[in-house]
Design an enzyme around this catalytic site. Structure first.
Site, PDB file in Angstrom:
ATOM      1  N   ASP A 199       0.822  -1.209   0.000  1.00 22.68           N
ATOM      2  CA  ASP A 199       0.000   0.000   0.000  1.00 22.68           C
ATOM      3  C   ASP A 199       0.855   1.257   0.000  1.00 22.68           C
ATOM      4  O   ASP A 199       2.078   1.194   0.153  1.00 22.68           O
ATOM      5  CB  ASP A 199      -0.966   0.003   1.204  1.00 22.68           C
ATOM      6  CG  ASP A 199      -0.354  -0.620   2.456  1.00 22.68           C
ATOM      7  OD1 ASP A 199       0.878  -0.520   2.627  1.00 22.68           O
ATOM      8  OD2 ASP A 199      -1.089  -1.190   3.258  1.00 22.68           O
ATOM      9  N   ASP A 224      -7.628  -2.603  14.305  1.00 15.30           N
ATOM     10  CA  ASP A 224      -9.033  -2.770  13.900  1.00 15.30           C
ATOM     11  C   ASP A 224      -9.222  -3.964  12.964  1.00 15.30           C
ATOM     12  O   ASP A 224     -10.287  -4.138  12.379  1.00 15.30           O
ATOM     13  CB  ASP A 224      -9.584  -1.478  13.270  1.00 15.30           C
ATOM     14  CG  ASP A 224      -8.921  -1.122  11.942  1.00 15.30           C
ATOM     15  OD1 ASP A 224      -8.024  -1.878  11.482  1.00 15.30           O
ATOM     16  OD2 ASP A 224      -9.293  -0.091  11.351  1.00 15.30           O
ATOM     17  N   HIS A 253      -7.519  -4.625  10.118  1.00 21.77           N
ATOM     18  CA  HIS A 253      -7.219  -4.463   8.680  1.00 21.77           C
ATOM     19  C   HIS A 253      -5.951  -5.224   8.288  1.00 21.77           C
ATOM     20  O   HIS A 253      -5.039  -5.401   9.098  1.00 21.77           O
ATOM     21  CB  HIS A 253      -7.119  -2.988   8.275  1.00 21.77           C
ATOM     22  CG  HIS A 253      -5.946  -2.241   8.834  1.00 21.77           C
ATOM     23  ND1 HIS A 253      -6.075  -1.096   9.589  1.00 21.77           N
ATOM     24  CD2 HIS A 253      -4.610  -2.454   8.736  1.00 21.77           C
ATOM     25  CE1 HIS A 253      -4.884  -0.652   9.916  1.00 21.77           C
ATOM     26  NE2 HIS A 253      -3.969  -1.458   9.422  1.00 21.77           N
ATOM     27  N   GLU A 303      -9.823  -1.652   5.405  1.00 27.31           N
ATOM     28  CA  GLU A 303     -10.467  -1.378   6.687  1.00 27.31           C
ATOM     29  C   GLU A 303     -11.741  -2.219   6.822  1.00 27.31           C
ATOM     30  O   GLU A 303     -12.221  -2.791   5.830  1.00 27.31           O
ATOM     31  CB  GLU A 303     -10.791   0.122   6.777  1.00 27.31           C
ATOM     32  CG  GLU A 303      -9.543   1.032   6.764  1.00 27.31           C
ATOM     33  CD  GLU A 303      -8.751   1.002   8.075  1.00 27.31           C
ATOM     34  OE1 GLU A 303      -8.804  -0.023   8.795  1.00 27.31           O
ATOM     35  OE2 GLU A 303      -8.063   1.983   8.371  1.00 27.31           O
TER      36      GLU A 303
HETATM   37  C1  F6R Z   1       1.315  -1.680   6.080  1.00 23.86           C
HETATM   38  C2  F6R Z   1       0.003  -2.326   6.170  1.00 23.86           C
HETATM   39  C3  F6R Z   1      -0.786  -2.334   7.423  1.00 23.86           C
HETATM   40  C4  F6R Z   1       0.048  -2.599   8.674  1.00 23.86           C
HETATM   41  C5  F6R Z   1      -0.833  -2.495   9.907  1.00 23.86           C
HETATM   42  C6  F6R Z   1      -0.052  -2.745  11.167  1.00 23.86           C
HETATM   43  O1  F6R Z   1       1.844  -1.872   4.787  1.00 23.86           O
HETATM   44  O2  F6R Z   1      -0.443  -2.822   5.189  1.00 23.86           O
HETATM   45  O3  F6R Z   1      -1.777  -3.330   7.326  1.00 23.86           O
HETATM   46  O4  F6R Z   1       0.621  -3.865   8.578  1.00 23.86           O
HETATM   47  O5  F6R Z   1      -1.397  -1.218   9.946  1.00 23.86           O
HETATM   48  O6  F6R Z   1       0.846  -1.690  11.360  1.00 23.86           O
HETATM   49  P1  F6R Z   1       2.066  -1.833  12.365  1.00 23.86           P
HETATM   50  O7  F6R Z   1       2.902  -2.923  11.859  1.00 23.86           O
HETATM   51  O8  F6R Z   1       2.788  -0.508  12.289  1.00 23.86           O
HETATM   52  O9  F6R Z   1       1.469  -2.130  13.694  1.00 23.86           O
END
Ligand code: F6R
Length: 259
Positions: A66, A135, A137, A142
């Site tokens: 992303d 959450d 995702h 989301e």
């Molecule tokens: C990042 C992504 C998100 C993160 C998620 C967890 O490329 O796709 O799904 O993996 O927001 O974020 P962290 O690892 O910072 O807790």
């Protein structure tokens, strides 16, 4: 069902997943890696230089999950910058072979389709690294995201913007929109490796691994995939009903199986 591997700490998780990636690249020098950003994959990226010592990485290809929409690609927290800093430069990968979704506003309505086409042209992702949001995702899909979704623009929840504010000067600087591989795109990767650390992820992990398959918890889409490895620490495993079985199964895993 996903194979759940409960490890003592982030370093152990990083070493385990880095070894699997190194083994993949030895077997397939032009392997296609699916690259997550955020804090979770960092132990993997930190362990990779040692795991890849002596391995030719010149043909390795990669696709990030992303990117923020409308953020200057030169911003240190754009995922283009993060992938360059944490993955391409330390591992000596060919930057031409590593793609990040185009989050620029110019033509944004087409960037998702272009990205999916590029993944297909590369023959699909061999190993997709995933983190999970508090959450639930994965990518930036989301809650409510369709399991059939493709790479497209999504609006971040306030929860995710709060979680990611630590990377910016203030929450107001966290972009509202991202372009993310869809759940349908992610599910096409041949091997999903989801990592999670800390108590803050325990509920999302339990929902993803053991909860009902529901778009209300997008991480539960992993239950639809035939080859998933979930690598988590004890704190992130705390809400799993089957933790004892997962430990037992991993301790008795046939050696030939690999991850
Ligand atoms: C990042 C992504 C998100 C993160 C998620 C967890 O490329 O796709 O799904 O993996 O927001 O974020 P962290 O690892 O910072 O807790």
């Amino acid at each position: 069902m996903a194979e759940v591997v409960i490890v003592p700490d982030r370093e152990a998780a990083g070493a385990l997943v880095a070894a699997e990636i190194a083994s993949l690249i030895r077997r397939r020098p032009d392997a296609v890696l699916g690259l997550a950003t955020g804090s979770t994959p960092l132990p993997v990226y930190e362990a990779l230089p040692a795991a890849l010592a002596g391995v030719d990485v010149s043909q390795v290809r990669g696709f990030a999950l992303d990117e923020y929409v409308g953020l200057d690609p030169a911003h240190p927290e754009s995922y283009r910058s993060v992938i360059r800093r944490e993955v391409i430069d330390p591992l000596g990968l060919d930057p031409e072979r590593i793609r990040v979704p185009d989050g620029s506003m110019n033509g944004i309505e087409h960037h998702g389709d272009d990205y999916d086409a590029a993944i297909a042209e590369a023959g699909g992702v061999d190993l997709q690294i995933l983190g999970i949001g508090t959450d639930g995702h994965i990518g930036f899909n989301e809650p409510g995201s369709s399991f059939a979704s493709r790479t497209r623009v999504k609006t971040l929840t306030q929860q995710t913007r709060e979680d990611n504010a630590r990377f910016f000067d203030s929450i107001d600087d966290v972009p509202l929109h991202t372009i993310t591989q869809g759940l349908g795109t992610i599910l096409e990767a041949r091997h999903l490796v989801l990592l999670a650390f800390g108590a803050g992820k325990a509920e999302a992990v339990a929902g993803a691994v053991e909860g009902p398959v529901t778009s209300s918890l997008p991480g539960s889409a992993i239950q639809l995939h035939p080859h998933v490895t979930v690598v988590i620490d004890e704190a992130a495993a705390a809400r799993l009903g089957g933790a004892d079985y997962y430990r037992y199964a991993f301790a008795h895993k046939p050696e030939w199986q690999g991850l």
